[in-house]
Design a protein around this motif. Structure first.
Motif, PDB file in Angstrom:
ATOM      1  N   LEU A   1       6.824 -22.977  -5.703  1.00  0.00           N
ATOM      2  CA  LEU A   1       8.124 -22.316  -5.564  1.00  0.00           C
ATOM      3  C   LEU A   1       8.516 -21.625  -6.860  1.00  0.00           C
ATOM      4  O   LEU A   1       8.991 -20.483  -6.860  1.00  0.00           O
ATOM      5  CB  LEU A   1       9.180 -23.341  -5.150  1.00  0.00           C
ATOM      6  CG  LEU A   1      10.552 -22.814  -4.796  1.00  0.00           C
ATOM      7  CD1 LEU A   1      10.473 -21.827  -3.641  1.00  0.00           C
ATOM      8  CD2 LEU A   1      11.465 -23.969  -4.433  1.00  0.00           C
ATOM      9  N   ARG A   2       8.286 -22.295  -8.001  1.00  0.00           N
ATOM     10  CA  ARG A   2       8.605 -21.700  -9.304  1.00  0.00           C
ATOM     11  C   ARG A   2       7.753 -20.460  -9.553  1.00  0.00           C
ATOM     12  O   ARG A   2       8.249 -19.426  -9.997  1.00  0.00           O
ATOM     13  CB  ARG A   2       8.377 -22.731 -10.408  1.00  0.00           C
ATOM     14  CG  ARG A   2       8.772 -22.197 -11.788  1.00  0.00           C
ATOM     15  CD  ARG A   2       8.406 -23.144 -12.889  1.00  0.00           C
ATOM     16  NE  ARG A   2       6.963 -23.116 -13.023  1.00  0.00           N
ATOM     17  CZ  ARG A   2       6.207 -24.173 -13.247  1.00  0.00           C
ATOM     18  NH1 ARG A   2       6.732 -25.357 -13.341  1.00  0.00           N
ATOM     19  NH2 ARG A   2       4.909 -24.048 -13.374  1.00  0.00           N
ATOM     20  N   ARG A   3       6.462 -20.538  -9.245  1.00  0.00           N
ATOM     21  CA  ARG A   3       5.575 -19.403  -9.467  1.00  0.00           C
ATOM     22  C   ARG A   3       5.974 -18.209  -8.602  1.00  0.00           C
ATOM     23  O   ARG A   3       6.083 -17.081  -9.077  1.00  0.00           O
ATOM     24  CB  ARG A   3       4.129 -19.804  -9.149  1.00  0.00           C
ATOM     25  CG  ARG A   3       3.124 -18.682  -9.364  1.00  0.00           C
ATOM     26  CD  ARG A   3       1.753 -19.042  -8.828  1.00  0.00           C
ATOM     27  NE  ARG A   3       1.756 -19.675  -7.518  1.00  0.00           N
ATOM     28  CZ  ARG A   3       1.934 -19.031  -6.360  1.00  0.00           C
ATOM     29  NH1 ARG A   3       2.149 -17.731  -6.353  1.00  0.00           N
ATOM     30  NH2 ARG A   3       1.913 -19.685  -5.209  1.00  0.00           N
ATOM     31  N   GLU A   4       6.251 -18.477  -7.326  1.00  0.00           N
ATOM     32  CA  GLU A   4       6.619 -17.394  -6.416  1.00  0.00           C
ATOM     33  C   GLU A   4       7.952 -16.758  -6.818  1.00  0.00           C
ATOM     34  O   GLU A   4       8.088 -15.534  -6.829  1.00  0.00           O
ATOM     35  CB  GLU A   4       6.709 -17.943  -4.997  1.00  0.00           C
ATOM     36  CG  GLU A   4       6.952 -16.887  -3.953  1.00  0.00           C
ATOM     37  CD  GLU A   4       6.945 -17.503  -2.567  1.00  0.00           C
ATOM     38  OE1 GLU A   4       8.038 -17.682  -2.011  1.00  0.00           O
ATOM     39  OE2 GLU A   4       5.846 -17.795  -2.065  1.00  0.00           O
ATOM     40  N   THR A   5       8.919 -17.578  -7.171  1.00  0.00           N
ATOM     41  CA  THR A   5      10.224 -17.053  -7.595  1.00  0.00           C
ATOM     42  C   THR A   5      10.084 -16.247  -8.877  1.00  0.00           C
ATOM     43  O   THR A   5      10.681 -15.174  -9.015  1.00  0.00           O
ATOM     44  CB  THR A   5      11.224 -18.200  -7.787  1.00  0.00           C
ATOM     45  OG1 THR A   5      11.313 -18.934  -6.569  1.00  0.00           O
ATOM     46  CG2 THR A   5      12.594 -17.685  -8.173  1.00  0.00           C
ATOM     47  N   GLY A   6       9.291 -16.739  -9.822  1.00  0.00           N
ATOM     48  CA  GLY A   6       9.070 -16.017 -11.077  1.00  0.00           C
ATOM     49  C   GLY A   6       8.409 -14.675 -10.856  1.00  0.00           C
ATOM     50  O   GLY A   6       8.789 -13.671 -11.471  1.00  0.00           O
ATOM     51  N   GLU A   7       7.435 -14.631  -9.966  1.00  0.00           N
ATOM     52  CA  GLU A   7       6.757 -13.366  -9.669  1.00  0.00           C
ATOM     53  C   GLU A   7       7.708 -12.367  -9.015  1.00  0.00           C
ATOM     54  O   GLU A   7       7.706 -11.184  -9.353  1.00  0.00           O
ATOM     55  CB  GLU A   7       5.553 -13.600  -8.756  1.00  0.00           C
ATOM     56  CG  GLU A   7       4.302 -13.977  -9.492  1.00  0.00           C
ATOM     57  CD  GLU A   7       3.828 -12.882 -10.432  1.00  0.00           C
ATOM     58  OE1 GLU A   7       3.873 -11.697 -10.072  1.00  0.00           O
ATOM     59  OE2 GLU A   7       3.412 -13.235 -11.540  1.00  0.00           O
ATOM     60  N   GLU A   8       8.509 -12.837  -8.070  1.00  0.00           N
ATOM     61  CA  GLU A   8       9.456 -11.943  -7.396  1.00  0.00           C
ATOM     62  C   GLU A   8      10.495 -11.407  -8.373  1.00  0.00           C
ATOM     63  O   GLU A   8      10.822 -10.215  -8.354  1.00  0.00           O
ATOM     64  CB  GLU A   8      10.140 -12.663  -6.243  1.00  0.00           C
ATOM     65  CG  GLU A   8       9.236 -12.916  -5.062  1.00  0.00           C
ATOM     66  CD  GLU A   8       9.898 -13.737  -3.973  1.00  0.00           C
ATOM     67  OE1 GLU A   8      11.074 -14.132  -4.130  1.00  0.00           O
ATOM     68  OE2 GLU A   8       9.237 -13.979  -2.951  1.00  0.00           O
TER      69      GLU A   8
END
Length: 98
Positions: free
Chosen positions: A29-36
């Motif tokens: 979730l952290r990785r996906e949110t950071g990428e977005e």
């Protein structure tokens, strides 16, 4: 399936998660949110630093320099968001309380 959808399904089904599963879910979730977030900031920055007809060569060089510095911050944010989750805090080497 996005990490948010997976987290929602896991949290609403009422079954407990093992600690390693929860850690992996939060890391995704952290990785996906950071990428977005980084992609949105990058898109916003690319429009801000375009060359305009009134720009001199010097002002455009400053814009490119500022864009490069901004992108360095965005890329650092991406790298931090994708970094593995630390399970413990690093040892404090001094005895200072402040």
């Amino acid at each position: 399936m996005s990490a948010y959808s997976t987290a929602y399904q896991v949290l609403t089904r009422g079954l407990p998660l093992r600690p390693d599963e929860a850690a992996q879910l939060l890391a995704d979730l952290r990785r996906e949110t950071g990428e977005e977030l980084a992609a949105a900031v990058q898109q916003e920055l690319s429009g801000k630093y375009r060359r305009t007809p009134t720009d001199t060569d010097g002002s455009f060089r400053r814009k490119r320099r500022d864009f490069g510095a901004s992108m360095a911050v965005v890329n650092t944010f991406r790298r931090l968001a994708a970094a593995p989750l630390r399970t413990s805090m690093p040892h404090q080497r001094n005895r200072s309380t402040s």
